[in-house]
Design a protein around this motif. Structure first.
Motif, short mmCIF file in Angstrom:
data_model
loop_
_atom_site.label_atom_id
_atom_site.label_comp_id
_atom_site.label_asym_id
_atom_site.label_seq_id
_atom_site.Cartn_x
_atom_site.Cartn_y
_atom_site.Cartn_z
N LEU A 40 -6.82 -66.56 5.97
CA LEU A 40 -7.23 -66.29 6.87
C LEU A 40 -6.99 -64.75 7.44
CD1 LEU A 40 -9.83 -69.47 7.54
CD2 LEU A 40 -9.74 -67.90 5.23
N TYR A 41 -5.57 -65.00 7.52
CA TYR A 41 -5.58 -63.62 8.04
C TYR A 41 -6.01 -62.48 8.63
CZ TYR A 41 -2.51 -62.60 4.03
OH TYR A 41 -1.70 -62.69 3.34
N GLU A 45 -10.32 -57.02 8.52
CA GLU A 45 -11.15 -57.24 7.04
C GLU A 45 -11.55 -55.67 7.66
OE1 GLU A 45 -14.05 -59.65 4.75
OE2 GLU A 45 -14.32 -59.64 6.83
N ILE A 46 -11.71 -54.64 6.33
CA ILE A 46 -12.49 -53.76 6.57
C ILE A 46 -14.09 -53.95 6.26
CG2 ILE A 46 -12.48 -51.35 5.09
CD1 ILE A 46 -9.40 -51.25 4.37
N ASP A 47 -14.58 -54.41 4.86
CA ASP A 47 -15.67 -54.37 4.53
C ASP A 47 -15.87 -56.08 4.78
OD1 ASP A 47 -17.91 -54.73 3.31
OD2 ASP A 47 -17.39 -54.28 0.86
N ASN A 48 -17.26 -56.40 5.30
CA ASN A 48 -17.19 -57.52 5.56
C ASN A 48 -19.11 -58.56 5.44
OD1 ASN A 48 -19.24 -56.02 7.27
ND2 ASN A 48 -18.81 -57.25 9.43
N SER A 49 -18.42 -57.86 4.24
CA SER A 49 -20.41 -57.85 3.23
C SER A 49 -19.31 -58.70 2.04
CB SER A 49 -21.02 -56.70 3.43
OG SER A 49 -20.38 -55.99 1.76
N LEU A 50 -18.46 -58.77 1.67
CA LEU A 50 -18.30 -58.97 0.35
C LEU A 50 -17.99 -60.59 0.66
CD1 LEU A 50 -15.31 -57.32 0.10
CD2 LEU A 50 -17.09 -56.73 -1.13
N PRO A 51 -18.26 -62.11 -0.64
CA PRO A 51 -18.37 -62.70 -0.43
C PRO A 51 -16.87 -63.29 -0.30
CG PRO A 51 -19.71 -61.55 -2.69
CD PRO A 51 -19.00 -60.63 -1.90
N ASN A 68 16.80 -73.44 0.96
CA ASN A 68 16.38 -72.85 0.27
C ASN A 68 15.18 -72.47 1.47
OD1 ASN A 68 13.37 -74.51 0.66
ND2 ASN A 68 15.13 -75.72 -0.60
N ASN A 69 13.26 -71.69 0.82
CA ASN A 69 12.80 -71.21 1.03
C ASN A 69 11.34 -70.98 0.69
OD1 ASN A 69 13.91 -69.68 3.43
ND2 ASN A 69 14.17 -68.24 2.22
N TYR A 70 11.32 -72.68 -0.06
CA TYR A 70 10.37 -73.73 -0.47
C TYR A 70 8.87 -73.56 0.36
CZ TYR A 70 12.72 -73.91 -4.48
OH TYR A 70 13.17 -73.09 -5.90
N CYS A 71 9.47 -74.22 1.23
CA CYS A 71 9.09 -74.19 2.73
C CYS A 71 9.25 -72.34 3.85
CB CYS A 71 8.80 -75.43 3.59
SG CYS A 71 8.71 -77.07 2.67
N TYR A 72 8.03 -72.31 3.93
CA TYR A 72 8.22 -71.70 5.22
C TYR A 72 6.58 -71.05 5.96
CZ TYR A 72 6.52 -67.42 2.03
OH TYR A 72 5.79 -67.60 0.90
N TYR A 73 6.63 -70.45 7.36
CA TYR A 73 5.98 -70.02 7.70
C TYR A 73 6.19 -67.58 8.48
CZ TYR A 73 8.41 -70.80 11.82
OH TYR A 73 9.22 -71.06 12.93
N THR A 74 5.62 -67.48 7.89
CA THR A 74 5.55 -66.24 8.67
C THR A 74 4.74 -65.92 10.23
OG1 THR A 74 3.87 -65.33 7.26
CG2 THR A 74 5.27 -65.58 6.12
N ASN A 75 5.15 -64.66 10.54
CA ASN A 75 4.18 -64.14 11.88
C ASN A 75 2.58 -64.25 10.99
OD1 ASN A 75 6.32 -63.11 13.72
ND2 ASN A 75 6.78 -61.86 12.14
N ASN A 76 2.22 -63.95 10.15
CA ASN A 76 0.44 -64.40 10.54
C ASN A 76 0.44 -65.50 10.55
OD1 ASN A 76 1.41 -61.77 8.10
ND2 ASN A 76 -0.23 -61.20 8.02
N ASN A 77 0.56 -66.21 11.39
CA ASN A 77 0.03 -67.72 11.17
C ASN A 77 -1.21 -67.15 12.77
OD1 ASN A 77 1.48 -68.78 9.22
ND2 ASN A 77 3.12 -68.67 10.79
N PHE A 78 -2.21 -68.52 12.57
CA PHE A 78 -2.60 -67.71 14.14
C PHE A 78 -3.50 -69.23 14.81
CE2 PHE A 78 -6.16 -67.99 10.29
CZ PHE A 78 -6.39 -68.82 10.81
#
Length: 204
Positions: free
Chosen positions: A121-122, A127-133, A194-204
């Motif tokens: 959802l980040y 978002e550029i076009d908020n009309s897309l389904p 390992n990195n099977y589980c991870y989070y990134t900067n794009n969490n909110f």
């Protein structure tokens, strides 16, 4: 990015005693991954509706197929969820010429929703076009608190479409997941190296 707390500082009252050593061992594992998430676009994508699959820890099957009928890695959710397709006659697919945004799969479990199902959802912050389904797979429609999360982000209910029939969309935008939680049927995947589980900067 840094470890939140030492394990001894956690409230362990509600953790099963048999699991304490496992969680303590995982406490030192750093899960942050500094990576630039990518958004991919695919054409002529088939949506295989959500289908329960019991046995061998397979929760369900389905997902997104490319124009040749091969499962798209970008559309997978977890190692044991939406990681396998099933037989379907692609010639029977509903043809939909719209461009859509895929946000993954939904099922009504709050914990999985927070950790797994909103990890794309980040994309909607810029978002550029908020009309897309906005399309998703799952056994039921988004409702209640789950739907409210989208509304709080400014995503209108009318844009959200659950795909419950075999459908081919002309163009599908797929944001990469910002959080990945490995399947817990293989405890080795939860290890520190390992990195099977991870989070990134794009969490909110």
């Amino acid at each position: 990015k840094d470890q939140m707390s030492r394990f001894e500082n956690y409230n362990k009252k509600y953790i099963d005693q048999c699991l304490l050593s496992i969680y303590e061992d995982r406490n030192d594992a750093l899960r942050f991954v500094d990576k630039e998430l990518v958004t991919q676009t695919f054409e002529d994508v088939y949506f295989l509706p959500f289908k329960y699959a019991y046995g061998n820890w397979e929760w369900f099957r389905g997902g997104l197929l490319d124009s040749n009928g091969k499962l798209l890695d970008a559309g997978k959710l977890l190692p044991n969820r939406l990681s396998k397709s099933y037989k379907a006659n692609l010639e029977d697919a509903i043809i939909d010429d719209r461009e859509v945004i895929y946000i993954g799969a939904f099922w009504p479990h709050w914990g999985h929703f927070i950790l797994e199902q909103i990890s794309r959802l980040y994309y909607f912050f810029n978002e550029i076009d908020n009309s897309l389904p906005i399309v998703y797979l799952g056994p039921v429609d988004l409702t209640g608190n789950f739907l409210e999360v989208f509304e709080l982000l400014g995503i209108k209910k009318e844009r959200l479409i659950r795909v419950n029939k075999l459908t081919r969309f002309k163009k599908v935008i797929i944001p990469e997941q910002s959080v990945v939680v490995a399947d817990d049927t293989d405890k080795a995947m939860w290890g520190k190296k390992n990195n099977y589980c991870y989070y990134t900067n794009n969490n909110f």
